[in-house]
Each structure stands twice: as structure tokens, then as C-alpha cells.
Design a protein around this motif. Structure first.
Motif, mmCIF file in Angstrom:
data_model
loop_
_atom_site.group_PDB
_atom_site.id
_atom_site.type_symbol
_atom_site.label_atom_id
_atom_site.label_comp_id
_atom_site.label_asym_id
_atom_site.label_seq_id
_atom_site.Cartn_x
_atom_site.Cartn_y
_atom_site.Cartn_z
ATOM 1 N N THR A 288 13.306 -0.258 -11.423
ATOM 2 C CA THR A 288 12.315 0.596 -10.602
ATOM 3 C C THR A 288 12.167 0.060 -9.285
ATOM 4 O O THR A 288 12.880 -0.907 -8.748
ATOM 5 N N CYS A 289 12.107 1.143 -8.191
ATOM 6 C CA CYS A 289 11.867 0.758 -6.830
ATOM 7 C C CYS A 289 11.064 -0.096 -6.506
ATOM 8 O O CYS A 289 9.896 -0.284 -7.080
ATOM 9 N N PRO A 290 11.192 -1.161 -5.848
ATOM 10 C CA PRO A 290 10.141 -2.368 -5.288
ATOM 11 C C PRO A 290 9.018 -1.798 -4.730
ATOM 12 O O PRO A 290 8.025 -2.644 -4.312
ATOM 13 N N THR A 291 9.054 -0.467 -4.218
ATOM 14 C CA THR A 291 8.045 0.086 -3.428
ATOM 15 C C THR A 291 6.956 0.423 -4.540
ATOM 16 O O THR A 291 5.958 1.129 -3.900
ATOM 17 N N SER A 292 7.296 0.499 -5.884
ATOM 18 C CA SER A 292 6.445 1.073 -6.844
ATOM 19 C C SER A 292 4.667 1.027 -6.890
ATOM 20 O O SER A 292 4.002 2.098 -6.853
ATOM 21 N N LEU A 293 4.592 -0.391 -6.356
ATOM 22 C CA LEU A 293 3.043 -0.689 -6.590
ATOM 23 C C LEU A 293 2.462 -0.297 -5.104
ATOM 24 O O LEU A 293 0.977 -0.200 -5.010
ATOM 25 N N ILE A 294 2.899 0.133 -3.984
ATOM 26 C CA ILE A 294 2.397 0.228 -2.862
ATOM 27 C C ILE A 294 1.691 1.178 -2.593
ATOM 28 O O ILE A 294 0.450 1.121 -1.996
ATOM 29 N N PRO A 295 1.789 2.478 -3.036
ATOM 30 C CA PRO A 295 0.844 3.726 -3.007
ATOM 31 C C PRO A 295 -0.440 3.328 -3.702
ATOM 32 O O PRO A 295 -1.583 3.640 -3.142
ATOM 33 N N PHE A 296 -0.250 2.427 -4.689
ATOM 34 C CA PHE A 296 -1.459 2.227 -5.480
ATOM 35 C C PHE A 296 -2.354 0.979 -4.625
ATOM 36 O O PHE A 296 -3.554 0.975 -4.603
ATOM 37 N N ILE A 297 -1.765 0.108 -4.019
ATOM 38 C CA ILE A 297 -2.373 -1.001 -3.372
ATOM 39 C C ILE A 297 -2.774 -0.132 -2.228
ATOM 40 O O ILE A 297 -4.134 -0.600 -1.779
ATOM 41 N N ASN A 298 -2.342 0.493 -1.569
ATOM 42 C CA ASN A 298 -2.725 0.901 -0.096
ATOM 43 C C ASN A 298 -4.086 2.111 -0.415
ATOM 44 O O ASN A 298 -5.146 1.844 0.273
ATOM 45 N N GLN A 299 -3.889 2.861 -1.684
ATOM 46 C CA GLN A 299 -5.088 3.652 -2.171
ATOM 47 C C GLN A 299 -6.413 2.809 -2.408
ATOM 48 O O GLN A 299 -7.455 2.970 -2.023
ATOM 49 N N ASP A 300 -6.144 1.706 -3.216
ATOM 50 C CA ASP A 300 -7.242 0.938 -3.810
ATOM 51 C C ASP A 300 -7.773 -0.027 -2.744
ATOM 52 O O ASP A 300 -9.169 -0.409 -3.017
ATOM 53 N N PHE A 301 -7.160 -0.599 -2.164
ATOM 54 C CA PHE A 301 -7.550 -1.647 -1.061
ATOM 55 C C PHE A 301 -7.612 -1.061 0.352
ATOM 56 O O PHE A 301 -7.845 -2.122 1.349
ATOM 57 N N SER A 302 -7.534 0.280 0.485
ATOM 58 C CA SER A 302 -7.774 0.754 1.946
ATOM 59 C C SER A 302 -6.614 0.120 2.787
ATOM 60 O O SER A 302 -7.157 -0.164 4.103
ATOM 61 N N LEU A 303 -5.515 -0.163 2.437
ATOM 62 C CA LEU A 303 -4.602 -0.783 3.330
ATOM 63 C C LEU A 303 -3.460 0.407 3.658
ATOM 64 O O LEU A 303 -3.490 1.427 3.198
ATOM 65 N N ASN A 304 -2.561 -0.005 4.591
ATOM 66 C CA ASN A 304 -1.350 0.772 5.041
ATOM 67 C C ASN A 304 -0.146 0.072 5.117
ATOM 68 O O ASN A 304 0.581 -0.093 6.280
#
Length: 200
Positions: free
Chosen positions: A15-31
């Protein structure tokens, strides 16, 4: 009997190593982007309390795994390899996620000999059990320990979070095309004589 047995990590490798990033950004209000993740331990990398991050991950795991995009080039290479080798996907995912994992492989049309979800990052026992000849991984200490214990080559997929030094038997690759090239030279060393000569 197929000649070689491959042990292959799933997350951050297939899987792409970026898989978690959209979820992290959404749920922790990060960018954040992948370049911001310099450590494998995400709670440490993102300065989020470990217990809070663990609780979040446990809840989000099924959705993350169900929607993880393939790493670029992975499918094409794995389809070729399945014709020549035995493929054992060995992951730290916990076993209760097997149905989601198998469904994802089916949806991606990726064939395999076995999926083993061991619930731990210690993959040495499983790698020994299936007598793998080579391993593909994205976690630095996994790559090093598997190589040192089993004395097999390990391809480490290059990411910002695995930049510590590596021993000779761990080989960095930037993508699946490079992994395929390395494996071709490893399986057919006589065809790589000119490459070896040029390296001296």
C-alpha cells in the motif's frame, strides 16, 4: 515447485505509505504530508499522546485498510512475480482484520499464496516458518532484524521515516520498478555480469 519464496509486508510497502495521512489530517485537524513523518511511530512523529493515537488508530484501522491505495507499480510487479515465485504477505495487522485484508487483495486483483497477520512487528518467526528467501519491508528495524537473523536480502522501500543506516544485506529501493530490477539481477545473476563489472 516455484524457485523462490517472497515475504512481503503490506502497509507502506504494497500500500502507499501515504494511506493514513488523509485520515490523520481530517481527524486531528492537521495538514501534513509524508515528508513531515520522520519517525515510524506516528504518535511520536506527530507529537500526539500515545494513548490517544492508539485509541484513534484502533477505531480507524478498518476504514484505513479498506481504502488504502496501492503503491505505484506494485500490482504490475506482483502479478509478474506470482507467475514465478511464491508470495507470502506477512503483516503486523491483527488477525481480526483478515476479512478486510482479504477483500482488499481481491478488489485489487492481487494473488497470493498466503496472508499472515501476526499482530506484531516481529516478523522473524513467520519469515522462518514460510522459509522465505527475500523480504520486502518499509520499517527500518524490521528490515535490519530480518536480514541479520535470517541472512537473506531485504528490500527496504525508501521513506522519510526509515532513514537510519542499514547493513549491506538491506537494500534501499525507491519504488516497485527498482525492486523488480534488483530481484531480476538477484534471480538471474549471470545476466547482471556487466552491471557488476561496472560497479568496481
Amino acid at each position: 515447485m516455484k524457485a523462490k519464496r517472497f515475504g512481503i509486508d503490506i502497509d507502506g510497502t504494497v500500500t502507499c505509505p501515504t494511506s493514513l495521512i488523509p485520515f490523520i489530517n481530517q481527524d486531528f485537524s492537521l495538514n501534513i504530508t509524508l515528508d513531515d513523518i520522520k519517525k515510524y511511530d506516528l504518535s511520536e512523529a506527530l507529537d500526539i499522546p500515545a494513548e490517544r493515537f492508539s485509541d484513534w488508530f484502533n477505531k480507524r484501522e478498518p476504514a484505513i485498510y479498506a481504502s488504502s491505495p496501492l503503491a505505484e507499480g506494485a500490482k504490475e510487479v506482483l502479478l509478474k512475480w506470482k507467475e514465478q515465485f511464491q508470495l507470502f504477505f506477512i503483516s503486523a495487522r491483527r488477525n481480526h482484520l483478515m476479512n478486510i485484508t482479504e477483500r482488499w487483495f481481491e478488489e485489487q486483483d492481487i494473488l497470493y499464496d498466503r496472508i499472515e497477520l501476526i499482530g506484531s512487528h516481529d516478523k522473524i518467526k513467520a519469515a522462518k516458518q514460510y522459509k522465505v528467501d527475500i523480504f520486502l519491508e518499509d520499517k527500518h528495524d524490521n528490515a535490519v532484524s530480518i536480514h541479520e537473523e535470517l541472512r537473506i536480502p531485504v528490500l527496504l522501500f525508501n521513506t522519510p521515516y526509515n532513514q537510519d543506516p542499514i547493513p549491506d544485506g538491506v537494500i534501499r529501493v525507491d519504488n516497485w520498478a527498482q525492486a523488480e530490477q534488483w530481484v531480476n539481477r538477484w534471480v538471474h545473476p549471470t545476466k547482471a555480469v556487466s552491471i557488476s563489472e561496472n560497479s568496481y
